[in-house]
Scaffold this motif. Structure first.
Motif, short mmCIF file in Angstrom:
data_model
loop_
_atom_site.label_atom_id
_atom_site.label_comp_id
_atom_site.label_asym_id
_atom_site.label_seq_id
_atom_site.Cartn_x
_atom_site.Cartn_y
_atom_site.Cartn_z
N LEU A 1 -6.01 -14.94 -6.50
CA LEU A 1 -6.42 -13.62 -6.00
C LEU A 1 -6.21 -12.54 -7.06
N ASP A 2 -5.24 -12.75 -7.91
CA ASP A 2 -4.98 -11.77 -8.96
C ASP A 2 -6.21 -11.58 -9.86
N VAL B 1 -9.67 -10.27 -6.47
CA VAL B 1 -9.81 -9.18 -5.49
C VAL B 1 -9.40 -7.84 -6.09
N SER C 1 0.80 -1.24 0.00
CA SER C 1 0.00 0.00 0.00
C SER C 1 0.83 1.29 0.00
N ASP D 1 -7.63 -3.91 -6.14
CA ASP D 1 -6.31 -3.32 -5.82
C ASP D 1 -6.25 -2.96 -4.34
N ALA E 1 -4.32 -5.28 -8.76
CA ALA E 1 -4.87 -6.62 -9.05
C ALA E 1 -4.93 -6.79 -10.58
N ARG F 1 -7.16 -16.40 2.65
CA ARG F 1 -6.71 -15.01 2.68
C ARG F 1 -7.26 -14.23 1.50
N ARG F 2 -7.33 -12.90 1.69
CA ARG F 2 -7.79 -12.01 0.63
C ARG F 2 -6.66 -11.13 0.13
N LYS F 3 -5.47 -11.25 0.77
CA LYS F 3 -4.32 -10.52 0.24
C LYS F 3 -3.01 -11.23 0.61
N GLU G 1 -7.81 -4.14 -1.75
CA GLU G 1 -7.65 -5.30 -0.86
C GLU G 1 -6.23 -5.86 -0.91
N LEU G 2 -5.68 -5.94 -2.13
CA LEU G 2 -4.36 -6.56 -2.30
C LEU G 2 -3.22 -5.66 -1.82
N ASP H 1 -2.32 -17.12 -4.51
CA ASP H 1 -1.85 -15.81 -4.98
C ASP H 1 -2.28 -15.58 -6.43
#
Ligand code: FPP
Ligand code: MG
Length: 449
Positions: free
Chosen positions: A344-345, A348, A218, A350, A357, A447-449, A352-353, A341
């Protein structure tokens, strides 16, 4: 082409290339066998004495006291288990990275400012705790802790000025370790946890340059903040200091494992530069497509996790059986982790990651969700061949991934690996640390990130 299987890793060395290939059929058989094995191991009537580790467990318990037991089936928060340890991890890592050059000092420590997931060190610490209850080999020097900060060569020869870690005060550093530490984690295992984070962070510094990343955790990525040259050099510096710390563990087997991880990471990244072994313009989906992807995934992600879990057991003087279990746990969890991983790409946002994304297709990468879609939609071949470089390619590929259930199939494969990871440590005596390792598999899946 003849192939030789490495039993511990499930990898196949091909004669032609002598590079490790994961054989699809072996993997499939391996999964089926493990699932059968697992249902046997978790049968409710299983008695504790059935564990092959048997009587040695109680002997180990008398040496390594204080590990609370989690009743079977009760989950614990792995963070709580090693949370106190992790509080000091970032501080210790920053100390390892001190440089007299103020800019290098800043760039090298940049990714340690924000708290990462610390998944790799957490696994090492949990593995250290979980294996503390398993049998020991009984090396004569096993009980004397390694002086992890003591240089081997004279400091005047090393000429590696670290203002944050003066070798002359190493004994006071040790004292801090002892003061905060869980007695079931040896100083060398604690240092190993820090080394895994250093290697991982070094790889992220380099990876962000390769991927032209703009954000990480982030914030601005290091390449954006300081430029490519400094980001690459800072990554090299991390590897240098990780290597010094590794040498000071004074265990050649562990050094070999972790040094190989660095080579594996680079090999995995090279493999990722091409989506298929042949790198054709109009590739056709075959079994080898998946083998290539899994081999790349092992090298890029599972190698560090598996070899550091193995190294944790070795430093704890575990028996060969326990060492293999620790390795198998890490290998399977590592594969599951990277599959999630890659999933998730696609799933989810951006926000969240904490990074963009949907980046994989934009970077031209065909990961598991795309490969599963390609199996059912041969029309994806030319798009893979041109790395989704034509207008509309990324959008079309994404549509086909959703239409062909590529995301769900990836999740299922990840679950199979996560289950195998749990099965690998099923003979470890019950403890909160073991429950934490199991919980890490669930966390990796959810997991979400
Ligand atoms: C993240 O992948 C990157 C890795 C797991 C490894 C990258 C390895 C190298 C760059 C080789 C050099 C290694 C060292 C030790 C210097 P990703 O791009 O899929 O994940 P991301 O979305 O978090 O960037
Ligand atoms: Mg990247």
């Amino acid at each position: 082409m003849r192939a030789r299987t490495l039993p511990a890793s499930g990898l196949v060395l091909s004669r032609a290339s002598s590079s490790p290939l994961i054989c699809c059929q072996c993997l499939h058989n391996d999964i089926s066998n493990q699932i059968a094995l697992q249902s046997r191991k978790y049968h409710p009537t299983r008695r504790k004495s059935a564990s092959p580790f048997g009587a040695a467990v109680s002997a180990a318990q008398t040496i390594f006291k204080g590990l609370p037991k989690a009743p079977p089936g009760i989950s614990v928060d792995p963070l709580r288990m090693v949370g106190k340890e992790l509080k000091f991890l970032t501080k210790n890592i920053r100390q390892l990275l001190g440089s007299g050059h103020p800019t290098l000092d800043k760039v090298a420590k940049y990714y340690t400012r924000s708290e990462g997931k610390h998944m790799r060190p957490m696994l090492v610490l949990l593995m250290a705790q979980a294996t503390a209850l398993t049998p020991r080999k009984g090396r004569s020097n096993a009980s004397s802790p390694v002086p992890v900060n003591d240089p081997i060569s004279a400091p005047s020869i090393l000429a590696d000025n670290n203002p944050d870690l003066n070798p002359l005060v190493s004994s006071s550093m040790e004292a801090k370790y002892d003061f905060v530490g869980d007695e079931n984690i040896l100083p060398g295992q604690r240092r190993l946890a820090e080394i895994t984070e250093l290697i991982h962070t070094a790889s992220l510094l380099h990876d962000d340059v390769i991927d032209n990343a703009v954000t990480r955790r982030s914030s601005n990525s290091a390449n954006i903040q300081f430029g490519n040259k400094m980001a690459v050099l800072a990554g090299d510096f991390l590897l240098g200091r990780a290597s010094v710390a590794l040498a000071r563990l004074r265990d050649p087997e562990v050094t070999e494992l972790l040094a190989t991880v660095i080579a594996n990471l680079v090999e995995g990244e090279f493999m990722q530069l091409k989506n298929t072994a042949a790198d054709e313009k109009r590739p056709v989906f075959t079994d080898e497509t998946i083998s290539y992807y899994l081999q790349k995934t092992y090298l890029k992600t599972a190698s560090l996790i598996s070899k550091s879990c193995r190294a944790a057991a070795i430093l704890g003087d575990s028996t060969p059986e326990v060492v293999e279990s620790a390795y198998s746990y890490g290998r399977n969890l590592g594969l599951a982790f990277q599959l999630v991983d890659d999933m998730l790409d696609y799933t989810v946002t951006d926000a969240e990651l904490g990074k963009p994304a949907g980046a994989d297709l934009e970077l031209g990468l065909a990961t598991a969700p795309l490969l599963f879609a390609w199996k059912d939609s041969p029309e994806l071949g030319p798009l893979v061949g041109r790395k989704f470089g034509q207008e509309g390619d990324v959008q079309r590929a994404r549509e086909l991934v959703y239409k062909c259930d590529g995301v769900e199939k990836t999740r299922q494969l990840a679950q199979e690996y996560a289950d195998k990871a749990v099965a690998a440590i099923s003979d470890f005596p019950d403890s909160e640390a073991k429950a934490g390792l199991i919980q890490m598999c669930e966390k990796a899946m959810n997991r979400r990130k």
